[in-house]
Design an enzyme around this catalytic site. Structure first.
Site, PDB file in Angstrom:
ATOM      1  N   ASN A  10       0.861  -1.138   0.322  1.00 15.08           N
ATOM      2  CA  ASN A  10       0.032  -0.039  -0.107  1.00 15.08           C
ATOM      3  C   ASN A  10       1.048   1.285  -0.070  1.00 15.08           C
ATOM      4  OD1 ASN A  10      -1.719   2.092   0.623  1.00 15.08           O
ATOM      5  ND2 ASN A  10      -2.645   1.151   2.482  1.00 15.08           N
ATOM      6  N   HIS A 181     -12.677   2.929   0.010  1.00  9.22           N
ATOM      7  CA  HIS A 181     -12.719   2.082   0.987  1.00  9.22           C
ATOM      8  C   HIS A 181     -13.539   0.500   0.745  1.00  9.22           C
ATOM      9  CE1 HIS A 181     -12.687   5.554   4.105  1.00  9.22           C
ATOM     10  NE2 HIS A 181     -11.399   5.342   3.905  1.00  9.22           N
ATOM     11  N   ARG A 242     -11.788  15.918   6.469  1.00 12.70           N
ATOM     12  CA  ARG A 242     -12.639  16.390   5.280  1.00 12.70           C
ATOM     13  C   ARG A 242     -14.115  16.708   5.947  1.00 12.70           C
ATOM     14  NH1 ARG A 242     -10.928  10.877   3.171  1.00 12.70           N
ATOM     15  NH2 ARG A 242      -9.037  11.116   2.303  1.00 12.70           N
ATOM     16  N   ASP A 283      -8.450  13.395  16.382  1.00  8.56           N
ATOM     17  CA  ASP A 283      -8.460  12.150  17.160  1.00  8.56           C
ATOM     18  C   ASP A 283      -9.709  12.090  18.053  1.00  8.56           C
ATOM     19  OD1 ASP A 283      -7.860  10.091  19.060  1.00  8.56           O
ATOM     20  OD2 ASP A 283      -5.635  10.229  18.641  1.00  8.56           O
TER      21      ASP A 283
END
Length: 404
Positions: A10, A181, A242, A283
């Protein structure tokens, strides 16, 4: 005997995540991460199965150097890239457009199409291409397979995939809803059906992939019929940085009244919005700590996040008509019990309920957190995108006989 190992790569803009799996039992032989590629403070962390993690901190100039360093670490464990047991290398590719509907053996035409899609995935596809080309140079004889984040969502009907804009303009510029995703949504929807003891082809699942990037999907009988991300990963849920769904006219307003350029607005909506824009933190653990301390800004950010999440759960319930399960996954979905509880509070009339004790339990296994006998199951299903990529890669290569 056919080779049984698959290396999953990845490649990000400044990082490479990797796992080496043995597909006889889906076991992990090694895994690791190279980060801050191109900086003096580069770092490679490598963990062999059953062994101690080891790190190296020498500067790694580019992806070519990164993959060579990965190969060196694997070789120390007797797992080098020159091993005859390596069947293929599987690559995560973020954007496959409309036409890549399944894993694909990479050739020049595939590379050219991934490159053509860079304008709709400028942060991801260039890095994915770099990883592929570097891996090809290291093992030109080995099948390289692209597994696309968008592929699972290509089953969406046109009524869900089309934007309501001029058709000619949309087609000319490839403007449609692609979703992302996909490997996670595919894995989790299937794993949820297995958890319920049902056949995926007979199971309807709402999957909530909640990490720093977040997306929802409506999966009917193993096929995606709607998803929250669109042309790019910006659409949909409130995310770490976002904005998610927003009136497009905000962009024109910021241009005309705020004097902002297209690039400045792009940065605002992708990197300075969402939770970090609302309260300065992205977070969820820190946000919940602040909420518990009475921080009103953090509380508002959390409430906006949950409000958007509830809207999508309700919308996808309507799309599916019958829902067998709602599955939470990814970093926030798997670990933030308060998010799961808040998202379903008030949805009892839809058959959605949560057992508080079950919800509070932490674990690495797929599990139900709804009460016994609930009309709609609620599950926490740890995602495993690397295993999904390896599984799809191996099935393609071995099934086609296209291996060394």
């Amino acid at each position: 005997m056919s080779p049984t190992r698959v290396l999953v790569l990845n490649s990000g803009s400044s990082s490479v995540k990797y796992q080496l799996l043995d597909m006889r039992d889906s076991s992990r032989l090694a895994m690791g991460l190279v980060e801050r590629i191109g900086e003096q403070a580069s770092r490679l962390k490598h963990t062999p199965a059953g062994g101690e993690s080891r790190e190296r901190g020498d500067a790694i100039a580019d992806h070519d150097a990164a993959l060579k360093a990965v190969a060196e670490e694997l070789a120390k464990d007797g797992l080098g890239l020159d091993s005859p047991e390596l069947a293929a290398i599987g690559h995560r590719v973020v954007h496959g457009g409309k036409f890549f509907t399944e894993p694909t053996v990479i050739d020049d035409a595939v590379l050219a199409e991934i490159e053509r899609l860079i304008p709709v995935a400028p942060l991801h596809n260039p890095a994915n291409l770099t990883g592929i080309r570097t891996a090809q140079a290291l093992r030109p004889d080995l099948p390289q397979v692209a597994v696309f984040d968008t592929a699972f969502h290509t089953t969406m009907p046109e009524s869900a995939a089309r934007y309501a804009i001029d058709v000619k303009t949309a087609d000319e510029h490839r403007i449609r809803r692609y979703g992302f995703h996909g490997t996670s949504h595919a894995y989790v929807s299937r794993a949820t059906a297995e958890l319920l003891g049902k056949d995926p082809s007979e199971t309807n699942v709402i999957v909530l992939h909640l990490g720093n990037g977040a997306s929802a999907s409506a999966v009917r009988g193993g096929r995606c019929v709607d998803t929250s991300m669109g042309l790019t990963p910006l659409e949909g849920l409130v995310m770490g940085t976002r904005s998610g769904d927003m009136d497009p006219a905000v962009i024109f307003h910021l241009m005309r009244v705020g004097g902002m350029s297209a690039d400045e607005i792009d940065t605002l909506l992708n990197k300075k919005s969402g939770l970090i824009g609302l309260c300065g933190d992205n977070d969820m653990r820190e946000i919940r700590r602040r909420v518990d301390e009475g921080d009103e800004q953090a509380e508002l950010a959390f409430d906006i996040y949950i409000h958007r999440l509830k809207k999508y759960i309700g919308a996808y319930y309507a799309v599916l008509g019958r829902v067998d399960a709602v599955a939470f996954t990814a970093g926030v979905g798997e670990n933030a019990a308060p998010v799961r509880a808040a998202a379903l509070t008030g949805l009892e009339e839809l058959g959605l309920a949560m057992d508080g004790e079950r919800n509070a339990v932490r674990g690495d296994e797929a599990r139900l957190i709804s009460p016994e006998g609930a009309r709609v199951a609620v599950a926490v299903v740890p995602t495993d995108e690397e295993l999904e990529i390896a599984t799809q890669t191996y099935a393609l290569v071995i099934g086609s006989g296209n291996h060394t």
